[in-house]
Motif scaffolding. Structure first.
Motif, short mmCIF file in Angstrom:
data_model
loop_
_atom_site.label_atom_id
_atom_site.label_comp_id
_atom_site.label_asym_id
_atom_site.label_seq_id
_atom_site.Cartn_x
_atom_site.Cartn_y
_atom_site.Cartn_z
N ILE A 169 0.84 -1.20 0.00
CA ILE A 169 0.00 0.00 0.00
C ILE A 169 0.87 1.25 0.00
CG2 ILE A 169 -1.64 1.35 1.38
CD1 ILE A 169 -2.91 -1.34 2.20
N THR A 170 1.93 1.25 0.78
CA THR A 170 2.80 2.44 0.80
C THR A 170 3.49 2.64 -0.53
OG1 THR A 170 4.65 1.18 1.74
CG2 THR A 170 3.21 2.33 3.29
N LYS A 171 3.69 1.58 -1.31
CA LYS A 171 4.32 1.72 -2.63
C LYS A 171 3.35 2.27 -3.67
CE LYS A 171 7.64 -1.97 -1.90
NZ LYS A 171 8.03 -3.33 -2.27
N CYS A 172 2.07 1.97 -3.57
CA CYS A 172 1.13 2.38 -4.61
C CYS A 172 0.32 3.61 -4.23
CB CYS A 172 0.20 1.22 -4.98
SG CYS A 172 -1.00 0.79 -3.72
N LEU A 173 0.51 4.13 -3.02
CA LEU A 173 -0.28 5.27 -2.56
C LEU A 173 0.62 6.47 -2.32
CD1 LEU A 173 -3.19 6.03 -1.68
CD2 LEU A 173 -2.53 5.38 0.63
N THR A 174 0.38 7.55 -3.06
CA THR A 174 1.12 8.79 -2.88
C THR A 174 0.30 9.70 -1.99
OG1 THR A 174 2.02 8.56 -5.11
CG2 THR A 174 2.20 10.73 -4.08
N GLU A 175 0.87 10.10 -0.85
CA GLU A 175 0.12 10.96 0.07
C GLU A 175 0.33 12.42 -0.28
OE1 GLU A 175 -0.14 10.16 4.14
OE2 GLU A 175 0.17 8.02 3.90
N ILE A 176 -0.75 13.19 -0.21
CA ILE A 176 -0.76 14.61 -0.52
C ILE A 176 -1.40 15.33 0.66
CG2 ILE A 176 -1.66 16.38 -2.09
CD1 ILE A 176 -2.00 14.04 -4.14
N VAL A 177 -0.75 16.37 1.15
CA VAL A 177 -1.34 17.18 2.21
C VAL A 177 -1.78 18.48 1.58
CG1 VAL A 177 -0.96 18.34 4.40
CG2 VAL A 177 0.09 16.12 3.98
N TYR A 178 -3.05 18.79 1.68
CA TYR A 178 -3.62 19.99 1.09
C TYR A 178 -3.29 21.20 1.95
CZ TYR A 178 -6.97 23.33 -0.72
OH TYR A 178 -7.55 24.43 -1.26
N CYS A 179 -2.86 22.28 1.31
CA CYS A 179 -2.56 23.53 2.01
C CYS A 179 -3.44 24.61 1.40
CB CYS A 179 -1.08 23.87 1.87
SG CYS A 179 -0.65 25.42 2.65
N SER A 220 -3.54 27.72 1.78
CA SER A 220 -2.89 28.99 1.46
C SER A 220 -2.09 28.91 0.16
CB SER A 220 -1.97 29.43 2.60
OG SER A 220 -0.94 28.48 2.77
N ASP A 221 -2.00 27.73 -0.44
CA ASP A 221 -1.26 27.57 -1.69
C ASP A 221 -2.19 27.94 -2.85
OD1 ASP A 221 0.18 26.76 -3.91
OD2 ASP A 221 0.74 24.81 -3.05
N PRO A 222 -1.91 29.04 -3.61
CA PRO A 222 -2.81 29.48 -4.67
C PRO A 222 -2.96 28.47 -5.80
CG PRO A 222 -0.79 30.80 -4.66
CD PRO A 222 -0.74 29.89 -3.47
N ILE A 223 -1.94 27.68 -6.05
CA ILE A 223 -2.05 26.67 -7.11
C ILE A 223 -3.06 25.61 -6.70
CG2 ILE A 223 -0.80 24.86 -8.34
CD1 ILE A 223 1.68 26.65 -8.15
N GLN A 224 -2.99 25.14 -5.45
CA GLN A 224 -3.95 24.14 -4.99
C GLN A 224 -5.34 24.74 -4.86
OE1 GLN A 224 -2.37 22.36 -1.44
NE2 GLN A 224 -1.27 20.82 -2.62
N GLU A 225 -5.44 26.01 -4.51
CA GLU A 225 -6.75 26.64 -4.37
C GLU A 225 -7.46 26.72 -5.72
OE1 GLU A 225 -9.75 27.73 -2.16
OE2 GLU A 225 -7.80 27.33 -1.28
N ASP A 226 -6.71 27.00 -6.80
CA ASP A 226 -7.30 27.05 -8.14
C ASP A 226 -7.76 25.69 -8.62
OD1 ASP A 226 -6.86 29.76 -8.25
OD2 ASP A 226 -4.97 29.60 -9.37
N ASN A 227 -7.07 24.64 -8.19
CA ASN A 227 -7.39 23.28 -8.64
C ASN A 227 -8.13 22.49 -7.57
OD1 ASN A 227 -6.11 23.63 -11.12
ND2 ASN A 227 -4.12 23.13 -10.22
N ASP A 283 -7.96 17.23 2.85
CA ASP A 283 -6.77 17.09 3.68
C ASP A 283 -6.31 15.63 3.74
OD1 ASP A 283 -8.91 16.19 5.14
OD2 ASP A 283 -8.24 17.02 7.03
N HIS A 284 -5.01 15.43 3.78
CA HIS A 284 -4.38 14.11 3.86
C HIS A 284 -4.94 13.15 2.80
CE1 HIS A 284 -2.23 15.28 7.43
NE2 HIS A 284 -3.34 15.77 7.90
N LEU A 285 -4.74 13.51 1.56
CA LEU A 285 -5.24 12.70 0.46
C LEU A 285 -4.22 11.65 0.06
CD1 LEU A 285 -6.77 15.51 -1.75
CD2 LEU A 285 -7.97 13.97 -0.22
#
Length: 112
Positions: free
Chosen positions: A41-51, A53-60, A73-75
């Motif tokens: 599972i750790t090999k096939c799952l990439t963890e993403i923490v949403y921020c 205040s990040d304008p790039i993540q806010e747009d997407n 959060d914690h995707l």
């Protein structure tokens, strides 16, 4: 045309079995796990923490949220690019080696 069923005597008529007979059959068959190990599972799952205040993540924000519940959060991103809560998809992958949305295999080796 008449076909001979050589395995007729080995087939079970589960439609006419009692509840107790079905329970006994389930115990004889046992469990088969189609899930992944925690290491896989750790090999096939990439963890993403949403921020936020990040304008790039806010747009997407529509693309960077869980496919199922839309929380950001914690995707965890599978190799098929679907997003889920990390803990939720990890629980799913312990029992099934597929993405619950697109039904592709979760392991990277199968994406070649």
């Amino acid at each position: 045309m008449h076909l001979f069923d050589q395995h007729h005597d080995m087939r079970l008529d589960i439609d006419n079995m009692s509840y107790e007979e079905l329970l006994a059959l389930g115990e004889r068959m046992g469990n088969v796990s189609t899930g992944l190990s925690e290491d896989a599972i750790t090999k096939c799952l990439t963890e993403i923490v949403y921020c936020s205040s990040d304008p790039i993540q806010e747009d997407n924000h529509e693309q960077d949220s869980s496919t199922i519940c839309l929380v950001r959060d914690h995707l965890g991103r599978l190799n098929c690019k679907q997003l889920f809560h990390s803990s939720c998809i990890a629980k799913w992958l312990l029992s099934k080696n597929i993405c619950p949305v697109c039904i592709t295999s979760a392991l990277e080796e199968n994406f070649k």
